[in-house]
Design a protein around this motif. Structure first.
Motif, mmCIF file in Angstrom:
data_model
loop_
_atom_site.group_PDB
_atom_site.id
_atom_site.type_symbol
_atom_site.label_atom_id
_atom_site.label_comp_id
_atom_site.label_asym_id
_atom_site.label_seq_id
_atom_site.Cartn_x
_atom_site.Cartn_y
_atom_site.Cartn_z
ATOM 1 N N ASN A 26 0.882 -1.399 0.011
ATOM 2 C CA ASN A 26 0.032 0.063 0.103
ATOM 3 C C ASN A 26 0.729 1.158 -0.136
ATOM 4 O OD1 ASN A 26 -2.576 1.406 0.368
ATOM 5 N ND2 ASN A 26 -1.725 2.081 2.306
ATOM 6 N N PHE A 27 2.003 1.029 0.652
ATOM 7 C CA PHE A 27 2.813 2.274 0.760
ATOM 8 C C PHE A 27 3.476 2.543 -0.676
ATOM 9 C CE2 PHE A 27 7.561 3.034 0.881
ATOM 10 C CZ PHE A 27 7.788 4.194 1.324
ATOM 11 N N LEU A 28 4.053 1.453 -1.306
ATOM 12 C CA LEU A 28 4.362 1.558 -2.498
ATOM 13 C C LEU A 28 3.637 2.100 -3.501
ATOM 14 C CD1 LEU A 28 6.516 -1.760 -2.479
ATOM 15 C CD2 LEU A 28 7.680 0.649 -2.128
ATOM 16 N N SER A 29 2.239 1.605 -3.576
ATOM 17 C CA SER A 29 1.327 2.067 -4.577
ATOM 18 C C SER A 29 1.099 3.374 -4.359
ATOM 19 C CB SER A 29 0.338 1.332 -4.478
ATOM 20 O OG SER A 29 -0.384 1.168 -3.031
ATOM 21 N N SER A 30 0.944 4.001 -3.091
ATOM 22 C CA SER A 30 0.565 5.292 -2.723
ATOM 23 C C SER A 30 1.724 6.466 -3.245
ATOM 24 C CB SER A 30 -0.006 5.405 -1.539
ATOM 25 O OG SER A 30 1.120 5.246 -0.579
ATOM 26 N N SER A 31 2.984 5.928 -3.297
ATOM 27 C CA SER A 31 4.122 6.499 -3.372
ATOM 28 C C SER A 31 4.161 7.526 -4.488
ATOM 29 C CB SER A 31 5.369 5.973 -3.313
ATOM 30 O OG SER A 31 6.534 6.813 -3.456
ATOM 31 N N THR A 32 4.340 8.690 -4.471
ATOM 32 C CA THR A 32 4.081 9.557 -5.519
ATOM 33 C C THR A 32 5.796 9.752 -6.204
ATOM 34 O OG1 THR A 32 4.766 11.582 -4.277
ATOM 35 C CG2 THR A 32 2.733 10.996 -4.807
ATOM 36 N N LYS A 43 14.810 3.646 3.233
ATOM 37 C CA LYS A 43 14.811 4.668 4.351
ATOM 38 C C LYS A 43 13.498 5.451 4.592
ATOM 39 C CE LYS A 43 19.664 5.947 4.155
ATOM 40 N NZ LYS A 43 20.757 6.687 3.849
ATOM 41 N N THR A 44 12.775 5.699 3.281
ATOM 42 C CA THR A 44 11.696 6.312 3.292
ATOM 43 C C THR A 44 10.447 5.369 4.169
ATOM 44 O OG1 THR A 44 12.015 7.908 1.532
ATOM 45 C CG2 THR A 44 9.546 7.324 2.148
ATOM 46 N N ALA A 45 10.352 3.924 3.653
ATOM 47 C CA ALA A 45 9.586 3.124 4.457
ATOM 48 C C ALA A 45 9.785 2.842 5.691
ATOM 49 C CB ALA A 45 9.754 1.905 3.450
ATOM 50 N N LEU A 46 11.045 3.015 6.247
ATOM 51 C CA LEU A 46 11.447 2.667 7.698
ATOM 52 C C LEU A 46 10.731 3.989 8.173
ATOM 53 C CD1 LEU A 46 12.814 1.521 10.119
ATOM 54 C CD2 LEU A 46 14.844 2.532 9.414
ATOM 55 N N PHE A 47 11.026 5.113 7.831
ATOM 56 C CA PHE A 47 10.495 6.307 8.549
ATOM 57 C C PHE A 47 9.023 6.364 8.691
ATOM 58 C CE2 PHE A 47 8.539 10.693 8.189
ATOM 59 C CZ PHE A 47 9.226 11.178 9.206
ATOM 60 N N ARG A 48 8.126 5.925 7.759
ATOM 61 C CA ARG A 48 7.072 5.626 7.773
ATOM 62 C C ARG A 48 6.497 4.571 8.559
ATOM 63 N NH1 ARG A 48 4.472 7.650 2.861
ATOM 64 N NH2 ARG A 48 5.559 9.656 2.319
ATOM 65 N N VAL A 49 7.094 3.492 8.909
ATOM 66 C CA VAL A 49 6.899 2.528 9.680
ATOM 67 C C VAL A 49 6.875 3.006 11.021
ATOM 68 C CG1 VAL A 49 7.660 0.203 10.690
ATOM 69 C CG2 VAL A 49 7.485 0.546 8.262
ATOM 70 N N LEU A 50 8.024 3.694 11.397
ATOM 71 C CA LEU A 50 8.239 4.195 12.647
ATOM 72 C C LEU A 50 7.077 5.341 13.035
ATOM 73 C CD1 LEU A 50 12.173 4.750 12.892
ATOM 74 C CD2 LEU A 50 10.492 2.901 13.934
#
Length: 252
Positions: A26-32, A43-50
């Motif tokens: 879902n994160f990858l599909s919504s990434s612009t 790193k962006t995914a980890l930031f969003r997880v935290l």
């Protein structure tokens, strides 16, 4: 491996977090962002997880969640191997009086900080030098982070932690954990627990078993901070009422 699988493996190996494939997709599909390096995307995914609620972003593996009966006071002691990712949903400084915490909050509201035994008036970064002189702050313009902006809480701290399955447990800071203060920590901040001791329904935290990962849940953090003073005053009123009913002396 797909990019999603690579991100899952990298976050698990570096932080011990098993990200939910559904959440990550879902994160990858919504990434612009497109055509960005895999390391930057990780790193962006980890930031969003935290910054997320672990109940939504992590997989619920039996070995990475708290036991269902972790809060059972009849179990004398046991060690939980983990790693178990958890998030803070509440925190208290049990080493400071309630009144001193209220006074610390009020100092921040007045724009004051503590420097040694002095109360120092702080100013906004945009305030000009002349205004700073008039306010008696002089060369401290913009230096609002000098020391102990609210009389830094020394702890120890009592926390309520929650795992990815939603199980909550009380935890006590047995030894000082770097970064764990009311001024630095946020509601929703994440810990990774390894080999933590559970005793009489509480987790006993120290730097050897609890790694602070950072992060916060904005939707929980702001209302918690906004309502903290009112909760402290409510506790004080309840304690004073109980003391009065028991014939005690009201004290501050």
């Amino acid at each position: 491996m797909s990019s999603a699988d690579q991100i899952i493996v990298q976050i698990q190996s570096s932080k011990g977090l098993c990200v939910s494939p559904a959440w990550l997709n879902n994160f990858l599909s919504s990434s612009t962002q497109r055509n960005i390096p895999a390391s930057a995307l990780t790193k962006t995914a980890l930031f969003r997880v935290l910054a997320s609620d672990f109940r939504e972003s992590l997989s619920k593996n039996p070995t990475s969640v708290l036991p269902d009966d972790v809060y059972n006071p009849h179990i004398c002691e046991r060690r939980l191997q983990g790693p178990i990712p958890v998030q803070i949903v509440d925190i208290e400084d049990i080493g400071s009086s309630l009144w001193s915490q209220v006074e610390a909050i009020e100092r921040v509201e007045r724009g004051e900080s503590i420097r040694g035994r002095e109360i120092v008036r702080t100013i906004n970064v945009g305030e000009d030098a002349e205004a700073a002189e008039n306010n008696g702050t002089g060369a401290t313009q913009g230096a609002t982070g000098n020391t102990n902006s609210s009389g830094t809480s020394g702890g120890p701290h009592r926390l309520i932690l929650q795992d990815s399955a939603g199980t909550k447990v009380v935890a006590i800071e047995m030894q000082r954990i770097e970064g764990l203060t009311l001024e630095k920590i946020s509601i929703g901040a994440k810990f990774l627990l390894r080999g933590v001791t559970a005793a009489r329904g509480m987790l006993l935290l120290d730097p050897g078993c609890a790694t602070l990962l950072g992060g916060k849940i904005e939707a929980l953090d702001k209302p918690w901070k906004d309502g903290r003073k009112a909760r402290l005053l409510e506790k004080i009123s309840a304690m004073e009422a109980e003391g009065t009913s028991n014939g005690g002396v009201r004290s501050r």
